[in-house]
Scaffold this motif. Sequence first.
Motif, PDB file in Angstrom:
ATOM      1  N   PRO A  37       6.843   4.039 -10.539  1.00  0.00           N
ATOM      2  CA  PRO A  37       5.998   3.082  -9.818  1.00  0.00           C
ATOM      3  C   PRO A  37       5.101   3.777  -8.796  1.00  0.00           C
ATOM      4  O   PRO A  37       5.488   4.763  -8.174  1.00  0.00           O
ATOM      5  CB  PRO A  37       7.003   2.161  -9.140  1.00  0.00           C
ATOM      6  N   ILE A  38       3.892   3.239  -8.630  1.00  0.00           N
ATOM      7  CA  ILE A  38       2.883   3.842  -7.748  1.00  0.00           C
ATOM      8  C   ILE A  38       2.500   2.856  -6.654  1.00  0.00           C
ATOM      9  O   ILE A  38       2.298   1.666  -6.904  1.00  0.00           O
ATOM     10  CB  ILE A  38       1.642   4.252  -8.563  1.00  0.00           C
ATOM     11  N   ALA A  39       2.383   3.395  -5.425  1.00  0.00           N
ATOM     12  CA  ALA A  39       1.986   2.585  -4.263  1.00  0.00           C
ATOM     13  C   ALA A  39       0.905   3.307  -3.479  1.00  0.00           C
ATOM     14  O   ALA A  39       0.757   4.527  -3.575  1.00  0.00           O
ATOM     15  CB  ALA A  39       3.200   2.339  -3.365  1.00  0.00           C
ATOM     16  N   LYS A  40       0.151   2.549  -2.684  1.00  0.00           N
ATOM     17  CA  LYS A  40      -0.831   3.131  -1.761  1.00  0.00           C
ATOM     18  C   LYS A  40      -0.088   3.838  -0.647  1.00  0.00           C
ATOM     19  O   LYS A  40       1.003   3.434  -0.251  1.00  0.00           O
ATOM     20  CB  LYS A  40      -1.679   2.035  -1.107  1.00  0.00           C
ATOM     21  N   THR A  41      -0.705   4.887  -0.116  1.00  0.00           N
ATOM     22  CA  THR A  41      -0.156   5.550   1.058  1.00  0.00           C
ATOM     23  C   THR A  41      -0.816   4.935   2.295  1.00  0.00           C
ATOM     24  O   THR A  41      -1.741   4.131   2.192  1.00  0.00           O
ATOM     25  CB  THR A  41      -0.427   7.068   1.026  1.00  0.00           C
ATOM     26  N   ALA A  42      -0.360   5.340   3.464  1.00  0.00           N
ATOM     27  CA  ALA A  42      -0.873   4.792   4.719  1.00  0.00           C
ATOM     28  C   ALA A  42      -2.368   5.045   4.895  1.00  0.00           C
ATOM     29  O   ALA A  42      -3.067   4.235   5.512  1.00  0.00           O
ATOM     30  CB  ALA A  42      -0.096   5.375   5.895  1.00  0.00           C
ATOM     31  N   ASP A  43      -2.875   6.150   4.332  1.00  0.00           N
ATOM     32  CA  ASP A  43      -4.301   6.442   4.502  1.00  0.00           C
ATOM     33  C   ASP A  43      -5.198   5.573   3.619  1.00  0.00           C
ATOM     34  O   ASP A  43      -6.416   5.569   3.764  1.00  0.00           O
ATOM     35  CB  ASP A  43      -4.608   7.930   4.297  1.00  0.00           C
ATOM     36  N   GLY A  44      -4.600   4.832   2.679  1.00  0.00           N
ATOM     37  CA  GLY A  44      -5.366   3.942   1.811  1.00  0.00           C
ATOM     38  C   GLY A  44      -6.131   4.642   0.698  1.00  0.00           C
ATOM     39  O   GLY A  44      -6.765   3.991  -0.119  1.00  0.00           O
ATOM     40  N   ILE A  45      -6.084   5.964   0.674  1.00  0.00           N
ATOM     41  CA  ILE A  45      -6.812   6.735  -0.343  1.00  0.00           C
ATOM     42  C   ILE A  45      -5.842   7.286  -1.381  1.00  0.00           C
ATOM     43  O   ILE A  45      -6.005   7.056  -2.568  1.00  0.00           O
ATOM     44  CB  ILE A  45      -7.616   7.885   0.312  1.00  0.00           C
ATOM     45  N   ILE A  49       4.388   8.011  -5.564  1.00  0.00           N
ATOM     46  CA  ILE A  49       5.498   7.386  -6.271  1.00  0.00           C
ATOM     47  C   ILE A  49       6.368   6.713  -5.220  1.00  0.00           C
ATOM     48  O   ILE A  49       6.725   7.317  -4.214  1.00  0.00           O
ATOM     49  CB  ILE A  49       6.317   8.432  -7.056  1.00  0.00           C
ATOM     50  N   SER A  50       6.671   5.431  -5.443  1.00  0.00           N
ATOM     51  CA  SER A  50       7.474   4.676  -4.481  1.00  0.00           C
ATOM     52  C   SER A  50       8.199   3.547  -5.194  1.00  0.00           C
ATOM     53  O   SER A  50       7.619   2.865  -6.047  1.00  0.00           O
ATOM     54  CB  SER A  50       6.568   4.092  -3.393  1.00  0.00           C
ATOM     55  N   GLU A  51       9.456   3.331  -4.822  1.00  0.00           N
ATOM     56  CA  GLU A  51      10.215   2.228  -5.400  1.00  0.00           C
ATOM     57  C   GLU A  51       9.540   0.889  -5.117  1.00  0.00           C
ATOM     58  O   GLU A  51       9.724  -0.069  -5.857  1.00  0.00           O
ATOM     59  CB  GLU A  51      11.643   2.227  -4.855  1.00  0.00           C
ATOM     60  N   ASP A  52       8.767   0.816  -4.033  1.00  0.00           N
ATOM     61  CA  ASP A  52       8.073  -0.414  -3.654  1.00  0.00           C
ATOM     62  C   ASP A  52       6.730  -0.563  -4.360  1.00  0.00           C
ATOM     63  O   ASP A  52       6.030  -1.556  -4.148  1.00  0.00           O
ATOM     64  CB  ASP A  52       7.831  -0.436  -2.139  1.00  0.00           C
ATOM     65  N   GLY A  53       6.373   0.408  -5.191  1.00  0.00           N
ATOM     66  CA  GLY A  53       5.078   0.394  -5.856  1.00  0.00           C
ATOM     67  C   GLY A  53       5.048  -0.499  -7.086  1.00  0.00           C
ATOM     68  O   GLY A  53       6.048  -1.104  -7.473  1.00  0.00           O
ATOM     69  N   GLN A  54       3.873  -0.533  -7.704  1.00  0.00           N
ATOM     70  CA  GLN A  54       3.692  -1.288  -8.940  1.00  0.00           C
ATOM     71  C   GLN A  54       4.128  -0.430 -10.128  1.00  0.00           C
ATOM     72  O   GLN A  54       3.951   0.784 -10.125  1.00  0.00           O
ATOM     73  CB  GLN A  54       2.221  -1.662  -9.117  1.00  0.00           C
ATOM     74  N   GLN A  55       4.662  -1.103 -11.135  1.00  0.00           N
ATOM     75  CA  GLN A  55       5.077  -0.397 -12.341  1.00  0.00           C
ATOM     76  C   GLN A  55       3.897   0.402 -12.890  1.00  0.00           C
ATOM     77  O   GLN A  55       2.771  -0.094 -12.923  1.00  0.00           O
ATOM     78  CB  GLN A  55       5.560  -1.382 -13.403  1.00  0.00           C
ATOM     79  N   ALA A  56       4.164   1.626 -13.304  1.00  0.00           N
ATOM     80  CA  ALA A  56       3.121   2.481 -13.875  1.00  0.00           C
ATOM     81  C   ALA A  56       3.737   3.339 -14.969  1.00  0.00           C
ATOM     82  O   ALA A  56       4.739   4.011 -14.732  1.00  0.00           O
ATOM     83  CB  ALA A  56       2.498   3.350 -12.791  1.00  0.00           C
ATOM     84  N   GLN A  57       3.121   3.300 -16.150  1.00  0.00           N
ATOM     85  CA  GLN A  57       3.616   4.077 -17.279  1.00  0.00           C
ATOM     86  C   GLN A  57       2.469   4.826 -17.942  1.00  0.00           C
ATOM     87  O   GLN A  57       1.424   4.232 -18.241  1.00  0.00           O
ATOM     88  CB  GLN A  57       4.273   3.174 -18.321  1.00  0.00           C
TER      89      GLN A  57
END
Length: 146
Positions: A37-45, A49-57
């Motif tokens: 799963p992939i999520a945005k980082t604090a910088d927004g750019i 990889i994060s458990e709180d992210g959206q599924q990504a394959q």
Amino acid sequence: MAASVLSPQIEQHTIQKKYRAFVSGRLTEKQGLIDKPIAKTADGIHREISEDGQQAQTRFQVIHQYENFAEVEAELLTGRTHQIRVHFTILGHPLLGDKLYGGPLDMGITRQALHAESLTFTDPLTDREQTFKVKLPEDMEQLKHV
């Protein structure tokens, strides 16, 4: 108009998107599925990889292994921002020329070595499968001869 006609295929992930990339290092697996799963980082750019992210394959296959890098075909099974870049970085193989994700900058290319190679979908008006392919850009083609 086109997006609205294709929206069912977009929502159902039936549009096939394939990319060509040149990634650093030697891949031990010749093909595989990266399911992280992939999520945005604090910088927004950046993305991470994060458990709180959206599924990504991302499905991948090595096309050719060179001395210090590999040419791979990557197929998006989901469509997240920077997905291919993040997935290969987490494997320890960032894209050549990818400044944002720490890819090597001295391998003969001045940008990220990533190319949208083909798009396949069913034409909703004719119900026929359509595939559009784009030739590899010259700077990426030259990587094959480095």
